[in-house]
Design a protein around this motif. Structure first.
Motif, short mmCIF file in Angstrom:
data_model
loop_
_atom_site.label_atom_id
_atom_site.label_comp_id
_atom_site.label_asym_id
_atom_site.label_seq_id
_atom_site.Cartn_x
_atom_site.Cartn_y
_atom_site.Cartn_z
N THR A 42 -20.40 -53.38 -95.14
CA THR A 42 -19.20 -53.56 -94.30
C THR A 42 -18.23 -52.40 -94.49
O THR A 42 -17.40 -52.16 -93.63
N TYR B 29 -26.81 -54.40 -95.03
CA TYR B 29 -25.64 -54.04 -94.23
C TYR B 29 -24.43 -53.83 -95.13
O TYR B 29 -24.13 -54.65 -95.99
N ASP C 139 -22.16 -57.17 -86.39
CA ASP C 139 -21.86 -55.74 -86.39
C ASP C 139 -20.92 -55.37 -85.25
O ASP C 139 -19.96 -54.61 -85.44
N ASN D 73 -26.62 -49.58 -84.43
CA ASN D 73 -25.44 -50.42 -84.64
C ASN D 73 -24.50 -50.29 -83.44
O ASN D 73 -24.81 -49.60 -82.47
N TRP E 99 -30.22 -52.45 -91.70
CA TRP E 99 -29.77 -53.81 -91.40
C TRP E 99 -29.92 -54.79 -92.58
O TRP E 99 -29.00 -55.57 -92.83
#
Length: 151
Positions: A40, A38, A139, A27, A35
């Protein structure tokens, strides 16, 4: 036509393949990351990737139940729109208060690639080539702006 279980198996196989392909990609902070799932790290903000029988898509989904707060998050992204566009290298579609596939009101910033089919293994490389640079760019963008969304 595929049975429900067969379609589910094919989709799962695709996401496993995508995950294996992305595994060596660090990342923005140089760390290993899952991935396909993902995170946040901010409640109600998700990065969604989809691969379906007639399209693939990637985007930011804001799913706060309070539509006013959802709009506030959306406007925060709007203020960062130039940074997002420059990081992604392209314009994405912005949708305030759209209805998702399960009937929830969400706001989205997304890019859709039509004409690909996750059920056709021959399309997988095209779908991966669509998703990979965009999730990596998202990302990178998120690494720069996340602190502004954490409160």
């Amino acid at each position: 036509m595929y049975s429900r279980s067969e379609a589910s198996r094919i989709r799962a196989e695709f996401w496993i393949t995508f995950g294996q392909y992305m595994k060596p990609v660090p990342n923005a902070q140089g760390r290993r990351i899952n991935w396909p799932n993902y995170r946040t790290g901010v409640k109600h903000i998700y990065f969604r990737m989809k691969a379906e029988s007639n399209f693939a898509s990637i985007g930011v989904e804001i799913a706060h139940k309070d539509e006013e707060l959802q709009e506030l998050y959306f406007m925060q992204f709007k203020e960062l729109g130039n940074l997002l566009k420059n990081t992604l290298g392209e314009e994405w579609d912005w949708k305030l208060h759209a209805v998702n596939e399960v009937g929830q009101t969400v706001s989205k910033i997304e890019k859709v690639r039509s004409g690909v089919n996750v059920m056709e293994e021959s399309d997988w490389s095209e779908i991966i080539s669509f998703l990979k640079p965009r999730i990596v760019a998202l990302d990178e963008f998120w690494d720069n702006v996340k602190p502004g969304f954490e409160d």
